[in-house]
Design a protein around this motif. Structure first.
Motif, PDB file in Angstrom:
ATOM      1  N   LEU A   1      -2.568  -6.595   9.453  1.00  0.00           N
ATOM      2  CA  LEU A   1      -2.127  -5.199   9.370  1.00  0.00           C
ATOM      3  C   LEU A   1      -3.103  -4.333   8.585  1.00  0.00           C
ATOM      4  CD1 LEU A   1       1.724  -5.341   8.753  1.00  0.00           C
ATOM      5  CD2 LEU A   1       0.534  -4.416  10.725  1.00  0.00           C
ATOM      6  N   GLY A   2      -3.826  -4.949   7.666  1.00  0.00           N
ATOM      7  CA  GLY A   2      -4.723  -4.195   6.794  1.00  0.00           C
ATOM      8  C   GLY A   2      -5.763  -3.390   7.547  1.00  0.00           C
ATOM      9  N   ALA A   3      -6.159  -3.864   8.711  1.00  0.00           N
ATOM     10  CA  ALA A   3      -7.182  -3.167   9.493  1.00  0.00           C
ATOM     11  C   ALA A   3      -6.580  -2.217  10.525  1.00  0.00           C
ATOM     12  CB  ALA A   3      -8.065  -4.195  10.202  1.00  0.00           C
ATOM     13  N   ALA A   4      -5.263  -2.147  10.599  1.00  0.00           N
ATOM     14  CA  ALA A   4      -4.612  -1.268  11.573  1.00  0.00           C
ATOM     15  C   ALA A   4      -4.981   0.185  11.302  1.00  0.00           C
ATOM     16  CB  ALA A   4      -3.098  -1.451  11.515  1.00  0.00           C
ATOM     17  N   ALA A   5      -5.248   0.928  12.358  1.00  0.00           N
ATOM     18  CA  ALA A   5      -5.706   2.315  12.234  1.00  0.00           C
ATOM     19  C   ALA A   5      -4.650   3.229  11.631  1.00  0.00           C
ATOM     20  CB  ALA A   5      -6.126   2.842  13.602  1.00  0.00           C
ATOM     21  N   TRP A   6      -3.386   2.882  11.761  1.00  0.00           N
ATOM     22  CA  TRP A   6      -2.340   3.772  11.251  1.00  0.00           C
ATOM     23  C   TRP A   6      -2.188   3.703   9.737  1.00  0.00           C
ATOM     24  CZ3 TRP A   6       1.859   1.968   8.584  1.00  0.00           C
ATOM     25  CH2 TRP A   6       2.155   0.613   8.710  1.00  0.00           C
ATOM     26  N   ILE A   7      -2.683   2.631   9.092  1.00  0.00           N
ATOM     27  CA  ILE A   7      -2.537   2.496   7.629  1.00  0.00           C
ATOM     28  C   ILE A   7      -3.300   3.603   6.898  1.00  0.00           C
ATOM     29  CG2 ILE A   7      -3.013   1.036   5.624  1.00  0.00           C
ATOM     30  CD1 ILE A   7      -0.763  -0.191   7.097  1.00  0.00           C
ATOM     31  N   PRO A   8      -4.614   3.790   7.144  1.00  0.00           N
ATOM     32  CA  PRO A   8      -5.298   4.877   6.447  1.00  0.00           C
ATOM     33  C   PRO A   8      -4.713   6.250   6.786  1.00  0.00           C
ATOM     34  CG  PRO A   8      -6.865   3.607   7.760  1.00  0.00           C
ATOM     35  CD  PRO A   8      -5.519   3.008   7.960  1.00  0.00           C
ATOM     36  N   ARG A   9      -4.290   6.427   8.030  1.00  0.00           N
ATOM     37  CA  ARG A   9      -3.699   7.707   8.442  1.00  0.00           C
ATOM     38  C   ARG A   9      -2.415   7.961   7.654  1.00  0.00           C
ATOM     39  NH1 ARG A   9      -3.629   6.826  13.639  1.00  0.00           N
ATOM     40  NH2 ARG A   9      -5.734   7.628  13.832  1.00  0.00           N
TER      41      ARG A   9
END
Length: 146
Positions: free
Chosen positions: A82-90
């Motif tokens: 999950l750490g690399a999922a694009a929605w986390i930084p967003r």
């Protein structure tokens, strides 16, 4: 600081903010008769003002929800896969920018409208700024992915 440690730092600060805002929320709900604020009485004045509610709900309750959301997003961002999922930084960017803007608004109200300072509110504002600063690299990650 690595992204993993940064997100852990965000989560730790969010946890501290959660406890602080829960204290204020319980006061707003009537579970505490008086806030531990020291000399000056600014906390009671701020918490008793008409600005202590936003959309009919205690501001501290909004704070509890915000800190929970930031904690959840930061912790999910530390998970393998999950750490690399694009929605986390967003999500972290949106949450922290929104929290910073609301905190600035509330601090301005304290200074220029209510004319009183609540130590607990200042503490929450400091935590919010620290979370925002730790989340700044999340904004760069958004730019790279665009």
């Amino acid at each position: 600081m690595s992204g993993l440690n940064r997100r852990r730092g965000i989560a730790l600060l969010a946890l501290a903010g959660f406890f602080l805002s829960t204290y204020l929320f319980l006061y707003a709900l009537g579970y505490y008769g008086e806030l531990a604020c020291g000399a000056g009485g600014g906390c009671d004045l701020v918490q008793g003002s008409r600005w202590a509610r936003f959309l009919g709900f205690p501001v501290a309750g909004w704070g509890v929800g915000w800190y929970v959301a930031v904690f959840a997003a930061a912790m999910l961002g530390t998970r393998d896969g999950l750490g690399a999922a694009a929605w986390i930084p967003r999500m972290l960017a949106i949450l922290t920018l929104g929290g910073l803007a609301f905190s600035i608004y509330l601090t301005a109200l304290e200074l220029w409208v209510i004319h009183a300072i609540c130590r607990w509110c200042v503490g929450s504002a400091v935590i919010t700024v620290a979370i925002f600063l730790l989340a700044l690299p999340e904004f760069r990650a958004l730019r790279r992915s665009a």
